[in-house]
Design an enzyme around this catalytic site. Sequence first.
Site, PDB file in Angstrom:
ATOM      1  N   ASP A  60     -49.755  26.306  34.331  1.00  0.00           N
ATOM      2  CA  ASP A  60     -50.221  27.610  34.783  1.00  0.00           C
ATOM      3  C   ASP A  60     -51.437  27.424  35.689  1.00  0.00           C
ATOM      4  O   ASP A  60     -51.933  26.312  35.864  1.00  0.00           O
ATOM      5  CB  ASP A  60     -50.537  28.524  33.601  1.00  0.00           C
ATOM      6  CG  ASP A  60     -51.606  27.953  32.686  1.00  0.00           C
ATOM      7  OD1 ASP A  60     -52.316  27.022  33.097  1.00  0.00           O
ATOM      8  OD2 ASP A  60     -51.730  28.455  31.557  1.00  0.00           O
ATOM      9  N   ASP A 233     -43.013  31.116  27.273  1.00  0.00           N
ATOM     10  CA  ASP A 233     -43.899  30.128  26.656  1.00  0.00           C
ATOM     11  C   ASP A 233     -44.832  30.869  25.722  1.00  0.00           C
ATOM     12  O   ASP A 233     -45.139  32.041  25.944  1.00  0.00           O
ATOM     13  CB  ASP A 233     -44.713  29.369  27.712  1.00  0.00           C
ATOM     14  CG  ASP A 233     -45.935  30.165  28.155  1.00  0.00           C
ATOM     15  OD1 ASP A 233     -47.029  29.914  27.615  1.00  0.00           O
ATOM     16  OD2 ASP A 233     -45.800  31.057  29.013  1.00  0.00           O
ATOM     17  N   CYS A 271     -30.772  25.281   8.238  1.00  0.00           N
ATOM     18  CA  CYS A 271     -31.358  24.537   9.362  1.00  0.00           C
ATOM     19  C   CYS A 271     -31.077  23.045   9.208  1.00  0.00           C
ATOM     20  O   CYS A 271     -31.157  22.495   8.105  1.00  0.00           O
ATOM     21  CB  CYS A 271     -32.871  24.790   9.411  1.00  0.00           C
ATOM     22  SG  CYS A 271     -33.724  23.907  10.727  1.00  0.00           S
ATOM     23  N   CYS A 273     -32.820  20.671  10.990  1.00  0.00           N
ATOM     24  CA  CYS A 273     -33.930  19.893  11.541  1.00  0.00           C
ATOM     25  C   CYS A 273     -34.369  18.811  10.553  1.00  0.00           C
ATOM     26  O   CYS A 273     -34.007  18.825   9.370  1.00  0.00           O
ATOM     27  CB  CYS A 273     -35.109  20.794  11.889  1.00  0.00           C
ATOM     28  SG  CYS A 273     -36.122  21.320  10.489  1.00  0.00           S
ATOM     29  N   CYS A 276     -36.093  20.187   7.300  1.00  0.00           N
ATOM     30  CA  CYS A 276     -35.227  20.840   6.318  1.00  0.00           C
ATOM     31  C   CYS A 276     -34.233  19.876   5.683  1.00  0.00           C
ATOM     32  O   CYS A 276     -33.778  20.103   4.559  1.00  0.00           O
ATOM     33  CB  CYS A 276     -34.493  22.006   6.976  1.00  0.00           C
ATOM     34  SG  CYS A 276     -35.603  23.366   7.443  1.00  0.00           S
ATOM     35  N   HIS A 302     -40.273  22.075  12.559  1.00  0.00           N
ATOM     36  CA  HIS A 302     -39.254  23.056  12.165  1.00  0.00           C
ATOM     37  C   HIS A 302     -39.298  24.309  13.040  1.00  0.00           C
ATOM     38  O   HIS A 302     -38.261  24.795  13.502  1.00  0.00           O
ATOM     39  CB  HIS A 302     -39.432  23.455  10.701  1.00  0.00           C
ATOM     40  CG  HIS A 302     -38.641  24.685  10.355  1.00  0.00           C
ATOM     41  ND1 HIS A 302     -37.282  24.662  10.108  1.00  0.00           N
ATOM     42  CD2 HIS A 302     -39.020  26.001  10.277  1.00  0.00           C
ATOM     43  CE1 HIS A 302     -36.856  25.886   9.886  1.00  0.00           C
ATOM     44  NE2 HIS A 302     -37.884  26.718   9.986  1.00  0.00           N
TER      45      HIS A 302
END
Length: 346
Positions: A60, A233, A271, A273, A276, A302
């Site tokens: 930015d 974002d 999940c 991931c 998890c 996560h």
Amino acid sequence: MPVGTKATVKTLTPGQLQEIGFPIILANTYHLYLRPGSKIIQEAGGLHSFMNWPGVILTDSGGFQIFSLASLTKVEEEGVVFRSHLDGSPHFLTPEKVMAIQAELGADIIMPLDQCLPYPSPYEAAREAQERTTRWAARCREAHQNPKQALFGIVQGVVYHDLREKSARELVAMDFPGYAVGGLSVGEPKPLMYEVLDYTVPLLPENKPRYLMGVGSPDALWEGVARGIDMFDCVFPTRIARNGTAMTSRGRVIIRDAVYARDFSPLDAECSCYTCQNFTRAYLRHLFNAKEILGLVLVTHHNLYFLREMMQEIRRALQENHFNRAKEEFFYRYYGPGKEKNDSTG
């Protein structure tokens, strides 16, 4: 886009972000300009080399941070005079200097210097900031020299319909390769933010990226996409993770709560991931209560994985032409029946 403000997404390595599946991250021009300095990053071979990130980087302009974090002393037509939040040192940034700094950083997508006002702001102040933002955008476009860096325009105008429309039309006439909607999620109610998007986004070209800056809660991502936004974002998912809050398929879980002391189930049974698949709620609660850094790492991993999967779900729903049904089903699972579809932050 995960936010790597100071050339790092807090608690995670670049390799972990790649494993989750993110092709792009965001870094902050203001912070990197002050520390370690864009010259040092340039000497390191640019931001990609400096932080060992092989994907795309968006930086930015630093305008939001200048107007919200720094001790702002003066806004002039030439640029902004401010004092660093780190040591109080004085600085003067112009649109041209912001382009030069981002050229040294070597990001792939860059932003022009803009003037972002808080909500609420009086109409006359908003008008002056919007017109100045347009003039600064034109100067940034003129100063922009690197064809490998895509310079986006930033639509401003607070919550005033005529100013947003004026800003969008003036920037579209400059033919930027992408357009950001700035100055939202700065204190206004979410219904008002969505109203601004309703009349602003249709003014931006459909064949170019449309980026809503600083927004990242699940409800806002679904609602943003519904209105034609392509890119987002926000520090929201990583910040709440470090405070012990996880986003799951059934809503938020505050992992510090005593109810999870003997809960040996995964954080989110739906999940896949790393967190998890390998750790329980009881263990995560223990890590946070013991102030172990691993707890922050695992919940951050996560939350970013959760949002990445959610965006993939949104993409599939669009491709298969059942977006509205998928949106309602997600809201029912995440927020529950009869609950307001609105996260308080992000």
